[in-house]
Design a protein around this motif. Sequence first.
Motif, mmCIF file in Angstrom:
data_model
loop_
_atom_site.group_PDB
_atom_site.id
_atom_site.type_symbol
_atom_site.label_atom_id
_atom_site.label_comp_id
_atom_site.label_asym_id
_atom_site.label_seq_id
_atom_site.Cartn_x
_atom_site.Cartn_y
_atom_site.Cartn_z
ATOM 1 N N ALA A 126 0.827 -1.209 0.000
ATOM 2 C CA ALA A 126 0.000 0.000 0.000
ATOM 3 C C ALA A 126 0.861 1.259 0.000
ATOM 4 C CB ALA A 126 -0.931 -0.004 1.216
ATOM 5 N N SER A 127 2.000 1.221 0.650
ATOM 6 C CA SER A 127 2.881 2.392 0.640
ATOM 7 C C SER A 127 3.422 2.654 -0.761
ATOM 8 C CB SER A 127 4.029 2.207 1.634
ATOM 9 O OG SER A 127 4.873 1.150 1.227
ATOM 10 N N VAL A 128 3.718 1.591 -1.509
ATOM 11 C CA VAL A 128 4.146 1.760 -2.896
ATOM 12 C C VAL A 128 3.000 2.319 -3.737
ATOM 13 C CG1 VAL A 128 4.971 0.554 -4.953
ATOM 14 C CG2 VAL A 128 5.863 -0.069 -2.710
ATOM 15 N N LEU A 129 1.805 1.854 -3.487
ATOM 16 C CA LEU A 129 0.634 2.341 -4.225
ATOM 17 C C LEU A 129 0.392 3.826 -3.966
ATOM 18 C CD1 LEU A 129 -1.814 1.553 -6.024
ATOM 19 C CD2 LEU A 129 -3.067 1.147 -3.899
ATOM 20 N N VAL A 130 0.516 4.244 -2.717
ATOM 21 C CA VAL A 130 0.333 5.662 -2.381
ATOM 22 C C VAL A 130 1.389 6.511 -3.081
ATOM 23 C CG1 VAL A 130 0.486 7.338 -0.495
ATOM 24 C CG2 VAL A 130 -0.857 5.253 -0.210
ATOM 25 N N CYS A 131 2.627 6.044 -3.096
ATOM 26 C CA CYS A 131 3.680 6.782 -3.802
ATOM 27 C C CYS A 131 3.393 6.837 -5.296
ATOM 28 C CB CYS A 131 5.039 6.145 -3.555
ATOM 29 S SG CYS A 131 5.642 6.400 -1.896
ATOM 30 N N GLY A 132 2.826 5.772 -5.854
ATOM 31 C CA GLY A 132 2.440 5.790 -7.258
ATOM 32 C C GLY A 132 1.357 6.811 -7.531
ATOM 33 N N PHE A 133 0.388 6.903 -6.642
ATOM 34 C CA PHE A 133 -0.662 7.918 -6.787
ATOM 35 C C PHE A 133 -0.071 9.326 -6.728
ATOM 36 C CE2 PHE A 133 -4.097 4.878 -5.114
ATOM 37 C CZ PHE A 133 -4.503 4.568 -6.398
ATOM 38 N N ILE A 134 0.845 9.549 -5.802
ATOM 39 C CA ILE A 134 1.494 10.856 -5.699
ATOM 40 C C ILE A 134 2.235 11.175 -6.987
ATOM 41 C CG2 ILE A 134 3.332 12.130 -4.503
ATOM 42 C CD1 ILE A 134 2.476 10.609 -1.948
ATOM 43 N N TYR A 135 2.890 10.169 -7.560
ATOM 44 C CA TYR A 135 3.596 10.365 -8.828
ATOM 45 C C TYR A 135 2.630 10.800 -9.930
ATOM 46 C CZ TYR A 135 5.823 9.142 -13.222
ATOM 47 O OH TYR A 135 6.280 9.169 -14.501
ATOM 48 N N PHE A 136 1.525 10.083 -10.094
ATOM 49 C CA PHE A 136 0.595 10.408 -11.169
ATOM 50 C C PHE A 136 -0.106 11.755 -10.947
ATOM 51 C CE2 PHE A 136 0.815 5.812 -12.108
ATOM 52 C CZ PHE A 136 1.246 5.937 -13.410
ATOM 53 N N ILE A 137 -0.408 12.075 -9.719
ATOM 54 C CA ILE A 137 -1.017 13.377 -9.435
ATOM 55 C C ILE A 137 -0.045 14.499 -9.760
ATOM 56 C CG2 ILE A 137 -1.816 14.874 -7.565
ATOM 57 C CD1 ILE A 137 -3.065 12.317 -6.308
ATOM 58 N N SER A 138 1.219 14.330 -9.367
ATOM 59 C CA SER A 138 2.206 15.365 -9.671
ATOM 60 C C SER A 138 2.433 15.486 -11.172
ATOM 61 C CB SER A 138 3.515 15.087 -8.946
ATOM 62 O OG SER A 138 4.108 13.901 -9.430
ATOM 63 N N GLU A 139 2.442 14.371 -11.886
ATOM 64 C CA GLU A 139 2.575 14.422 -13.348
ATOM 65 C C GLU A 139 1.391 15.168 -13.962
ATOM 66 O OE1 GLU A 139 4.699 13.308 -15.924
ATOM 67 O OE2 GLU A 139 6.045 13.444 -14.214
ATOM 68 N N PHE A 140 0.216 14.877 -13.485
ATOM 69 C CA PHE A 140 -0.977 15.546 -13.997
ATOM 70 C C PHE A 140 -0.887 17.056 -13.773
ATOM 71 C CE2 PHE A 140 -5.361 17.085 -13.375
ATOM 72 C CZ PHE A 140 -5.874 16.776 -14.640
ATOM 73 N N ILE A 141 -0.440 17.447 -12.593
ATOM 74 C CA ILE A 141 -0.311 18.869 -12.285
ATOM 75 C C ILE A 141 0.745 19.529 -13.166
ATOM 76 C CG2 ILE A 141 0.423 20.508 -10.500
ATOM 77 C CD1 ILE A 141 -0.937 18.607 -8.458
ATOM 78 N N MET A 142 1.888 18.858 -13.318
ATOM 79 C CA MET A 142 2.967 19.442 -14.124
ATOM 80 C C MET A 142 2.589 19.543 -15.599
ATOM 81 S SD MET A 142 6.547 18.049 -12.662
ATOM 82 C CE MET A 142 6.354 16.927 -11.313
ATOM 83 N N ILE A 143 2.024 18.493 -16.147
ATOM 84 C CA ILE A 143 1.634 18.523 -17.554
ATOM 85 C C ILE A 143 0.441 19.472 -17.755
ATOM 86 C CG2 ILE A 143 0.672 17.143 -19.432
ATOM 87 C CD1 ILE A 143 2.398 14.829 -18.391
ATOM 88 N N GLY A 144 -0.481 19.450 -16.802
ATOM 89 C CA GLY A 144 -1.625 20.352 -16.894
ATOM 90 C C GLY A 144 -1.231 21.814 -16.850
ATOM 91 N N SER A 145 -0.214 22.129 -16.046
ATOM 92 C CA SER A 145 0.222 23.527 -15.967
ATOM 93 C C SER A 145 0.901 23.980 -17.254
ATOM 94 C CB SER A 145 1.150 23.733 -14.784
ATOM 95 O OG SER A 145 2.380 23.056 -14.990
ATOM 96 N N MET A 146 1.498 23.044 -17.997
ATOM 97 C CA MET A 146 2.103 23.406 -19.280
ATOM 98 C C MET A 146 1.048 23.599 -20.362
ATOM 99 S SD MET A 146 5.614 21.216 -19.510
ATOM 100 C CE MET A 146 4.771 19.658 -19.615
ATOM 101 N N ILE A 147 -0.043 22.833 -20.274
ATOM 102 C CA ILE A 147 -1.090 22.918 -21.309
ATOM 103 C C ILE A 147 -1.938 24.154 -21.116
ATOM 104 C CG2 ILE A 147 -3.172 21.793 -22.166
ATOM 105 C CD1 ILE A 147 -1.833 19.105 -21.565
ATOM 106 N N TRP A 148 -2.306 24.443 -19.857
ATOM 107 C CA TRP A 148 -3.218 25.567 -19.623
ATOM 108 C C TRP A 148 -2.488 26.827 -19.436
ATOM 109 C CZ3 TRP A 148 -4.881 21.022 -16.769
ATOM 110 C CH2 TRP A 148 -5.950 20.383 -17.381
#
Length: 72
Positions: free
Chosen positions: A50-72
Amino acid sequence: MPFYYYIIYTIIVGLVFAMEYVNTVIEHIANSITTEIKDEIKVIKDMGAASVLVCGFIYFISEFIMIGSMIW
């Protein structure tokens, strides 16, 4: 892309790898303690996964934020 995105990305990817290594260590230690199926060992292994899963979620959320900030 700003330079600090690369720093944040590197830290988060390192966190995911580190948690994966910690989870592997937990599973090997638990397997060396006993080969029987025990509920306590199962809970420990599940918490490591579960700790690996939480870190994976943090990774995808941060990617979404970073890519989203470049698009918008």
